[in-house]
Every structure is written in structure tokens, then in C-alpha cells.
Scaffold this motif. Structure first.
Motif, PDB file in Angstrom:
ATOM      1  N   GLN A  70       7.703   5.815 -11.847  1.00 59.09           N
ATOM      2  CA  GLN A  70       8.000   4.543 -11.185  1.00 59.09           C
ATOM      3  C   GLN A  70       8.581   3.499 -12.127  1.00 59.09           C
ATOM      4  O   GLN A  70       9.447   2.716 -11.734  1.00 59.09           O
ATOM      5  CB  GLN A  70       6.728   3.982 -10.544  1.00 59.09           C
ATOM      6  N   ALA A 138       5.448   0.053  -6.843  1.00 52.55           N
ATOM      7  CA  ALA A 138       6.655   0.514  -6.154  1.00 52.55           C
ATOM      8  C   ALA A 138       7.551  -0.643  -5.732  1.00 52.55           C
ATOM      9  O   ALA A 138       8.762  -0.467  -5.553  1.00 52.55           O
ATOM     10  CB  ALA A 138       6.275   1.351  -4.935  1.00 52.55           C
ATOM     11  N   PRO A 488       5.002   8.845  -5.989  1.00 52.89           N
ATOM     12  CA  PRO A 488       5.868   9.253  -7.100  1.00 52.89           C
ATOM     13  C   PRO A 488       5.832  10.771  -7.276  1.00 52.89           C
ATOM     14  O   PRO A 488       4.769  11.389  -7.237  1.00 52.89           O
ATOM     15  CB  PRO A 488       5.242   8.550  -8.313  1.00 52.89           C
TER      16      PRO A 488
END
Length: 637
Positions: A70, A138, A488
Motif C-alpha cells: 500500500q 488505502a 492488499p
């Protein structure tokens, strides 16, 4: 409890609450956050693991890869003796907080200041806290300061997948579990046939090898998911009874019923428990689901008078046919209890016409709200734990799709069943699940089902965890879900490893090319020595390919052989050529090309999930990979 009672409208999350699904139950923003204070990862950030269990350490190491995917930052994992400094993530296992009034089995405390701290009473609680921070990362590298004690409202937050008849790929299951864990969904029901050594005549395709079941169990352990395996019985048993006519229920005209097990015969009970015992050797699960639904689908007990005779012989002249059914379920319950498992069933076989009581320790999953079927409150009054598995939550391949927008706007909760809305929470309502069924197995590809499930998964996570709604409108909820995305590493593989183009596909060992027999509808595909045949590789929007014979408008397909749920699954069936089409009824023209990274490929039909093999006559056929080694192909453009 009265039916159809209006529920209080859920609270919408405060504007400053972090954007996560499910939402945090009671976020308290820090005063410093209001003045610009934020937590950020730095080059010196670490993951400090204040827990001495192997599972906690495995989760922390996986978190390293997820955060790296991420943010690009790869954090070292250090033991809990390290002194925390700004930018660190501290994972703490505090078993003293396992009280249900505190963190319980799955709750966690999240504290974000200069140091980010996640505390759980179990490894699962800590794991769920890490899912929250992954979702926060995120959408923003800088996390707001604050605190939340986040505990689920319902113990069971589930998904169901019927891998019955047809085979669903292992890769798809792992992506599903990874996505589930990202959303704190904790239960996966799977109806799947284990390839039996004791009853080999049940082993036609659609099965899973014992090694595959072990892999599914390992996946579930990794993602903190509880598995609920099922063999549907005593109805819907044609995947097992096809080659055992002597165990099939016989109607009053003497006709055998391949889908119905004869519950009046001891041999039938022994057959089913033998299958269960063999399956439980490889499923790592605390439950066993026997289905018990739709035993009389399309018929009625009156067409099988021997069931009433059997019931009256065992339970007296006032017995009903349903007594034989309930007794059969109770006997299976006793059998699986002997192996330390808890039994679960569907609700539709319980019409209240029985004099033999159903064992109260059986968990009932309520999906069918038709008249004459016991309501959730009646089942609760009988002492059952009840899960909401409503038809309104179904996703059916090629059929009914849940209306997630309507459920969100109606403030649906697990208290809203098909035929009754409970007026207040009940300790024995365990939660809810969405269920994916393959009634028309070629109606959609696996990838399409994955996309269709995206919002239903997020809605069921929100509704079962029990936090406030993140937004007033469904459009805003969708926007939030898309911004957070999937876990992820959800799909590390390249689903379309080859670019569009024309290729020669040849057996990597013999060099024989994959070639059409004839350029006409119904022609077969062969492995031909000395052939110059080539194929146009045409990527599809859902992540697969069509294989078009070069110079024609004919595509490789699977149309021959026995069908189950509209899918050609017969082992040894040859591949054919049919007019190329992108229509919904041409899904069997979809192919997965799996690249081994060395230029060699395996080609698998996206619907049947059977790979290309070759028979003794050189025909390209589909065969389960554990029966015959698939052909490895080399592609040259």
C-alpha cells in the motif's frame, strides 16, 4: 415476537470517523487531531509485536507485505521488549481482556497518537485491528489521532459458496478469503464434494481432492475464518447417489429418485455417515452442515408412503412423515457430535408437522419464509441458535441477485428475516451471511461472480459487525467501498498473461500443435503433428480469453458430455468448435491461460475448470488434473 416491526434507524458515522468498512463502533477523535496532529509511517517505523504466539508473529509478517504493497514502506518486525517511538505500530495480545463485556474473542482497541497501538484479547482481535489500519492507509498516508474500542455485534458474519456439482478454483477461494478478512467476515460455508476413497463411484468431476480441502483449511486458518463444510442430505444427493441406485428413495410407482436418499434404510444412513467421516478427516472445522433442505422439492411425502409407514413403526400411530425426516437429522446430529462437531441445517424442512422434536442444539440457518415453515421466533423459542441466511441475500449465477442498494437504504439488519422482523436483539441470533449459488453454472464466470459480490460483501460486513452507517446515501457507500478497495495483494497473479495476438499452441513435450479438425460448426480440436495451425487469442472483459481458430469465426468450446447445472463436466469430453460469440450463453468459450513463468502454459476452461489434456486418439479433451496430467503448452506468436 411480532413480525414486521419497524426498526430504529441506525446512527450514521460521525464526519470525523475514519473511512473504513465496517465502520468503527465508537470513534473518539483526539484533540491534537483537530489541530493537525496525525500519525504517519516513517523510514524508522517498526511493527512491535507484544505477543508470544506463532500465529501473531505470522500475522505481523504478513502485515509487513500488506503495508509495503500500500505505501511502499517495508517495516521491520521487532519483539515487544522494544521501546515504542513515534511512527511505530504496536500489536499487543492481552488475554486479560477476553471478557465479553470488554474485547471478547474478536474485538480490539485502536489507539492512534504518535504511536499506533492495537490491542486484542486474541490473535483474531489483533488481526482485525490491522485490517482497520490497512483500510485507513488505502485512502490516506496520514491517519487521524483518536481511539476506538471496536467489538462486533454478531458472532457469525458469513459468506456461503456452493461448490456443489461444479468445481470452483482454489485461486478464487483464496481471493475470496482475503477479501473477507479485509472486511472482518469470519465464516465461510462451503458445500463441496470430497473425492472419496471409500465410495469411489461418487467421484465424478465437481469434487475436491483431499489435498485441496487441506489447502482450503490452511487458507481459512491464515485469514481467521471458520469453515462450515456441507454434504447436502438427504435431498440434493444426486452428486453422490447417481451410481448408487439401491440407496435412492423409491416413489409409489417404483421409480428411483437420484436426488433423494432413502431415509428409511440403515444402509443409507451408513453411506452418508461414511462420507461425512471421510470428509471430516480433512476439513478443519468445528461445524458440520447437512443441508436438510428441499427433500421434497417438486414432490410431497404422500408420493413416498413407505416414509409414513416407517415413522409410525418407530414412533406410533400418530407419527407423521416429517418425524422420519427430523429423526434422521437428529441421528446425524448425534453422529457428528461424537466427532466433536456442531450440526447446522437449513430451515425449510421444518414445517412444525413433526411430533419428534428437533434437537435444540442444532443451529438453524433461516433462508425460506414461506407459509407453514417455522418462523425465526418459533425456532428461537425451541432453543435453537438461528442464523439469518435470507433469500434476499442470495447471489445466483445466471439468476437472482441481491438488491444491496435497497437493503442499505432500508437499514437492513440480521433481525430482518424472510417472514419475520424481530423487534429486539436476541442472544441466539448468531448473525447473517450472503450465499452464492450456481443454479445456472455457466451463467457467469468466476471473475464476474467476484465483481457481483463486491458490494454485497461490504454490506453484510457492515450489517453484521454492527457499526453505524458510513453515509446517508448508497452512492456514497459505493464510493467509499471503491476508495478502500480490496485487501492488499488480493490479486497478485496476472489473469491475462499473454497480449492479444495470434499464437501457435503446441504440446511442450511432443511439439504437436493444437489444431481444429475441421473449419465447421461441431468440429473437434486435436493435437496434430506437423500442423501449422494457429489461434487468435482474444482477451475478454472479465479477465479470460477466447481461442479463435485463425482464419475462421470458430472458437474453441466445450459443448459435449454430461451436464450438471448447465455446465459440461464429463471427464474425457472433447473440445469443440462453435461460432465465436460474446453472448451470455457462450461463457463456455472462456479460457484461463495460466503461465508458469517459464513460457509454458496450462489452458483451463473458465466454466468447467477442467484443463486441456489429450486422449489416446490425439483429441483435446477435458480431464480432472488429478486423473490425468494436463498438457503443458508452449505459445509462440
Amino acid at each position: 415476537m411480532p413480525a414486521n416491526a419497524e426498526q430504529p434507524k441506525p446512527v450514521t458515522a460521525a464526519p470525523e470517523s475514519p473511512d473504513v468498512i465496517p465502520t468503527l463502533e465508537n470513534w473518539e477523535g483526539d484533540d491534537r487531531e483537530r489541530h493537525g496532529g496525525e500519525f504517519e509511517l516513517t523510514r524508522r517505523s517498526r511493527i512491535i509485536v507484544d505477543a508470544g504466539t506463532d500465529r501473531a508473529l505470522d500475522d505481523a509478517r504478513r502485515l509487513v507485505h500488506e503495508i509495503s504493497a500500500q505505501t511502499g514502506r517495508r517495516l521491520p518486525v521487532v519483539p515487544g521488549s522494544a521501546r515504542a517511538r513515534a511512527g511505530d505500530i504496536v500489536l499487543t495480545l492481552d488475554t486479560r481482556r477476553a471478557d465479553p463485556d470488554d474485547l471478547g474473542d474478536e474485538g480490539y482497541e485502536l489507539e492512534i497518537d504518535d504511536v499506533l497501538r492495537i490491542t486484542g484479547a486474541t490473535e483474531t482481535g489483533v488481526f482485525y485491528g490491522t485490517r482497520t489500519i490497512l483500510q485507513m492507509l488505502a485512502t490516506d498516508d496520514a491517519l487521524p489521532m483518536g481511539r476506538s474500542v471496536d467489538v462486533p455485534e454478531y458472532a457469525e458474519r458469513g459468506v456461503g459458496v456452493c461448490a456443489c456439482y461444479i468445481h470452483i478454483s482454489m485461486e478464487w477461494f483464496e481471493r475470496l478469503m482475503k477479501d473477507m478478512s479485509y472486511l472482518k467476515l469470519n465464516q465461510l460455508w462451503i458445500e463441496a464434494k470430497v473425492k472419496s476413497d471409500e465410495y469411489p463411484e461418487t467421484a465424478f468431476w465437481g469434487y475436491y481432492t483431499k489435498d485441496e480441502i487441506r489447502q482450503l483449511s490452511e487458507m481459512a486458518e491464515k485469514y481467521h475464518i471458520t469453515l462450515v463444510p456441507e454434504i447436502n442430505s438427504p435431498g440434493h444427493m444426486d452428486p453422490y447417489l447417481e451410481n448408487y441406485p439401491e440407496l435412492q428413495l423409491e416413489d409409489r410407482s417404483g421409480e428411483r429418485q437420484p436426488s433423494r436418499l432413502d431415509i428409511t434404510e440403515d444402509a443409507a444412513f451408513d453411506f452418508l455417515t461414511g462420507l461425512i467421516d471421510e470428509a471430516l478427516q480433512v476439513w478443519d472445522a468445528p461445524y458440520w452442515h447437512m443441508g436438510a433442505d428441499e427433500y421434497m422439492l417438486g414432490s410431497e411425502y404422500a408420493n413416498f408412503p413407505q416414509i409414513l409407514e416407517y415413522a409410525q413403526e418407530r414412533f406410533g400411530p400418530d407419527a407423521t412423515p416429517q418425524d422420519a425426516f427430523v429423526d434422521f437429522v437428529n441421528r446425524i446430529n448425534a453422529h457428528v457430535q461424537g466427532q466433536g462437531k456442531k450440526l447446522r441445517i437449513w430451515n425449510d424442512g421444518l414445517a412444525g408437522e413433526n411430533t419428534v422434536p428437533l434437537d435444540p442444539d442444532i443451529v438453524v440457518e433461516h433462508w425460506d419464509g414461506r407459509e407453514r415453515i417455522l418462523t425465526p421466533s418459533e425456532l428461537l423459542d425451541q432453543g435453537h441458535r438461528v442464523m439469518n441466511a435470507s433469500y434476499a441475500l442470495y447471489l445466483v449465477r445466471g439468476g437472482f441477485m441481491t438488491d444491496t442498494q435497497a437493503l442499505y437504504e432500508q437499514d437492513w439488519t440480521p433481525l430482518v428475516f424472510e417472514n419475520e422482523t424481530l423487534t429486539e436483539p436476541h442472544d441466539d441470533v448468531t448473525g447473517a451471511k450472503i450465499t452464492m449459488w450456481p443454479d445456472n453454472g455457466r451463467g457467469h464466470t468466476e471473475n464476474e461472480v467476484e465483481e457481483q459480490a463486491f458490494m454485497p460483501l461490504r454490506h453484510i460486513a457492515l450489517a453484521t459487525w454492527g457499526g453505524p452507517k458510513p453515509s446517508e446515501t448508497y452512492a456514497e457507500f459505493v464510493a467509499l467501498a471503491e476508495a478502500i478497495g480490496r485487501a492488499p495483494g488480493w490479486d497478485d497473479g496476472d489473469r491475462q498473461p499473454l497480449p492479444e495476438g495470434t499464437y501457435a499452441l503446441a504440446d511442450a513435450v511432443t511439439g504437436d500443435r493444437l489444431a481444429p479438425v475441421a473449419a465447421e460448426d461441431g468440429g473437434h480440436v486435436v493435437f496434430a503433428s506437423g500442423s501449422a495451425a494457429t489461434w487468435d487469442l482474444l482477451p475478454t472483459d472479465d479477465g479470460y480469453y477466447r481461442l479463435r481458430a485463425d482464419g475462421t469465426e470458430l472458437c474453441m468450446n466445450i459443448t459435449e458430455g454430461r451436464r450438471y447445472l448447465n455446465v459440461p463436466l464429463e471427464s474425457g469430453a472433447p473440445f469443440t468448435l462453435t461460432p465465436c460469440s460474446t453472448a451470455a450463453d457462450a461463457k463456455t468459450q472462456r479460457w484461463q491461460v495460466i503461465d508458469d513463468g517459464k513460457g509454458e502454459l496450462r489452458v483451463v476452461n473458465a466454466i468447467s475448470q477442467l484443463p486441456v489434456a489429450r486422449n489416446g486418439d490425439g483429441l483435446a479433451v477435458q480431464v480432472p488434473p488429478d486423473v490425468q496430467e494436463p498438457v503443458v503448452l508452449s505459445a509462440s506468436g
